[in-house]
Write an enzyme that holds these catalytic residues in place. Structure first.
Site, mmCIF file in Angstrom:
data_model
loop_
_atom_site.group_PDB
_atom_site.id
_atom_site.type_symbol
_atom_site.label_atom_id
_atom_site.label_comp_id
_atom_site.label_asym_id
_atom_site.label_seq_id
_atom_site.Cartn_x
_atom_site.Cartn_y
_atom_site.Cartn_z
ATOM 1 N N MET A 5 -5.418 -4.232 13.559
ATOM 2 C CA MET A 5 -4.377 -4.250 14.590
ATOM 3 C C MET A 5 -3.744 -2.886 14.881
ATOM 4 S SD MET A 5 -2.646 -7.908 13.435
ATOM 5 C CE MET A 5 -1.637 -8.109 14.882
ATOM 6 N N GLU A 6 -4.272 -1.801 14.313
ATOM 7 C CA GLU A 6 -3.619 -0.495 14.493
ATOM 8 C C GLU A 6 -4.553 0.689 14.748
ATOM 9 O OE1 GLU A 6 -3.233 -2.193 11.503
ATOM 10 O OE2 GLU A 6 -1.400 -3.292 11.996
ATOM 11 N N GLY B 161 -10.222 -7.426 8.804
ATOM 12 C CA GLY B 161 -11.158 -8.543 8.760
ATOM 13 C C GLY B 161 -12.576 -8.025 8.965
ATOM 14 N N ASP C 78 -10.583 -10.031 4.454
ATOM 15 C CA ASP C 78 -10.935 -11.381 4.902
ATOM 16 C C ASP C 78 -12.102 -11.271 5.864
ATOM 17 O OD1 ASP C 78 -9.770 -11.337 7.854
ATOM 18 O OD2 ASP C 78 -8.287 -10.404 6.557
ATOM 19 N N GLU D 114 0.842 -1.209 0.000
ATOM 20 C CA GLU D 114 0.000 0.000 0.000
ATOM 21 C C GLU D 114 0.868 1.246 0.000
ATOM 22 O OE1 GLU D 114 -3.927 -0.552 2.525
ATOM 23 O OE2 GLU D 114 -2.132 -1.163 3.602
HETATM 24 N N1 SAH Z 1 -0.932 -12.195 7.211
HETATM 25 C C1 SAH Z 1 -0.683 -11.214 6.191
HETATM 26 C C2 SAH Z 1 -0.007 -9.993 6.717
HETATM 27 C C3 SAH Z 1 -0.522 -9.548 7.988
HETATM 28 S S1 SAH Z 1 -2.109 -9.015 7.829
HETATM 29 C C4 SAH Z 1 0.139 -11.837 5.102
HETATM 30 O O1 SAH Z 1 -0.126 -12.963 4.767
HETATM 31 O O2 SAH Z 1 0.992 -11.168 4.542
HETATM 32 C C5 SAH Z 1 -2.197 -8.077 9.212
HETATM 33 C C6 SAH Z 1 -2.542 -6.687 8.851
HETATM 34 O O3 SAH Z 1 -3.831 -6.631 8.279
HETATM 35 C C7 SAH Z 1 -2.583 -5.826 10.052
HETATM 36 O O4 SAH Z 1 -2.113 -4.542 9.654
HETATM 37 C C8 SAH Z 1 -4.057 -5.775 10.444
HETATM 38 O O5 SAH Z 1 -4.409 -4.474 10.831
HETATM 39 C C9 SAH Z 1 -4.809 -6.168 9.194
HETATM 40 N N2 SAH Z 1 -5.770 -7.273 9.281
HETATM 41 C C10 SAH Z 1 -6.370 -7.808 8.187
HETATM 42 N N3 SAH Z 1 -7.179 -8.816 8.535
HETATM 43 C C11 SAH Z 1 -7.100 -8.936 9.880
HETATM 44 C C12 SAH Z 1 -7.683 -9.849 10.828
HETATM 45 N N4 SAH Z 1 -8.507 -10.821 10.432
HETATM 46 N N5 SAH Z 1 -7.362 -9.695 12.131
HETATM 47 C C13 SAH Z 1 -6.510 -8.727 12.517
HETATM 48 N N6 SAH Z 1 -5.919 -7.855 11.668
HETATM 49 C C14 SAH Z 1 -6.203 -7.955 10.352
#
Ligand code: SAH
Length: 261
Positions: free
Chosen positions: A201-202, A83, A225, A17
């Site tokens: 998460m932020e 999410g 997701d 991003e």
């Molecule tokens: N797992 C991902 C990267 C991390 S996603 C990968 O495969 O590359 C985590 C980031 O997406 C965090 O910045 C969070 O804020 C956001 N996020 C997206 N879906 C989320 C969920 N189900 N729970 C918590 N954070 C989520």
């Protein structure tokens, strides 16, 4: 929109991003602080500092604090993925926060669950008039028309990704230091935080820092997701094909609407 002058901090949650923002900021110059690279430049003629948040509440709080103190930003836009928790919040939709809560804040019995010690509240709210205008600008930026004309979103082939046209929701976002990927955890969040639309998460950490400094902020989240067992499916493809493009289109729309106001 945001105020018509003053430097704006744009925080991206994912490297992809940030890159899509930097591609639109050819004059961006790097400045190193706190182990992060802050990019100072211009977007839509506005003075911008763009930076990667890093994942989690503390990382986001540090990033925001540097933007407000050392980089002298007067407003903050956060863009990332999240999410979906709301019943009608689908992958590919966008949520604009009108309230944010830290779902893992629990200093009970000293304070009620979710309450931010010292602040006396559990939810923080960006200015209501700002949120309303942001929702309008984002709806326009992601309208069927915007997706069909020859603009930055022209190559977003939603159907091939199994996605519908994006809907823009406004409501509560919950943040915590946990990637939520189990249906049972989603049920718990929905039970304790009625009306919650998305989990990430932020955002609530950015909100708390901006609240402390009295600076307006906007938290935008594209739903990547449903925070359940399928949470990781095709994440990289979604980020590249959809989330990055929406992030740039939304940020540009906020800055443009801003200039016209
Ligand atoms: N797992 C991902 C990267 C991390 S996603 C990968 O495969 O590359 C985590 C980031 O997406 C965090 O910045 C969070 O804020 C956001 N996020 C997206 N879906 C989320 C969920 N189900 N729970 C918590 N954070 C989520």
């Amino acid at each position: 929109m945001l105020s018509t002058s003053g430097r704006i901090g744009v925080i991206a949650a994912l490297p992809e991003e940030l890159q899509s923002l930097l591609d639109a900021m050819p004059d961006a110059e790097p400045v190193q602080r706190a182990g992060r690279t802050f990019w100072r430049g211009h977007l839509q003629g506005r003075d911008i500092v763009a930076v990667l948040s890093r994942i989690g509440k503390v990382a986001a709080a540090t990033t925001t604090t540097v933007l407000l103190t050392e980089m002298a930003c007067q407003q903050i836009i956060f863009t990332g993925v999240a999410g979906g928790l709301g019943a009608d919040v689908r992958v590919g939709d966008v949520v604009v926060a009108d309230a944010l809560v830290q779902h893992d804040m629990d200093a009970s019995p000293l304070f009620p669950r979710y309450e931010l010690p010292g602040l006396g509240v559990s939810r923080l709210h960006p200015p209501a008039d700002l949120t309303a205008r942001v929702v309008g600008a984002v709806r326009e930026a992601l309208s069927p028309h915007a997706l069909s004309v020859n603009g930055p979103l022209r190559d977003v082939h939603l159907a091939t990704l199994g996605l519908s046209l994006p809907r823009v929701h406004q409501g509560l976002i919950a943040s915590g230091d946990q990637f939520v990927s189990a249906a049972a955890d989603c049920d718990t969040l929905r039970h304790h935080l009625p009306g919650v639309l998305a989990v990430e998460m932020e955002g609530a950490a950015v909100a708390q820092v901006c609240h402390d400094f009295g600076v307006p902020y906007v938290v935008l989240r594209t739903i990547s997701d449903r925070a359940d067992e399928s949470a990781h499916v095709d994440f990289p493809r979604f980020v590249q094909a959809v989330a990055c493009r929406y992030a740039l289109a939304m940020v540009e729309a906020l800055l443009q609407a801003d200039r016209g106001s």
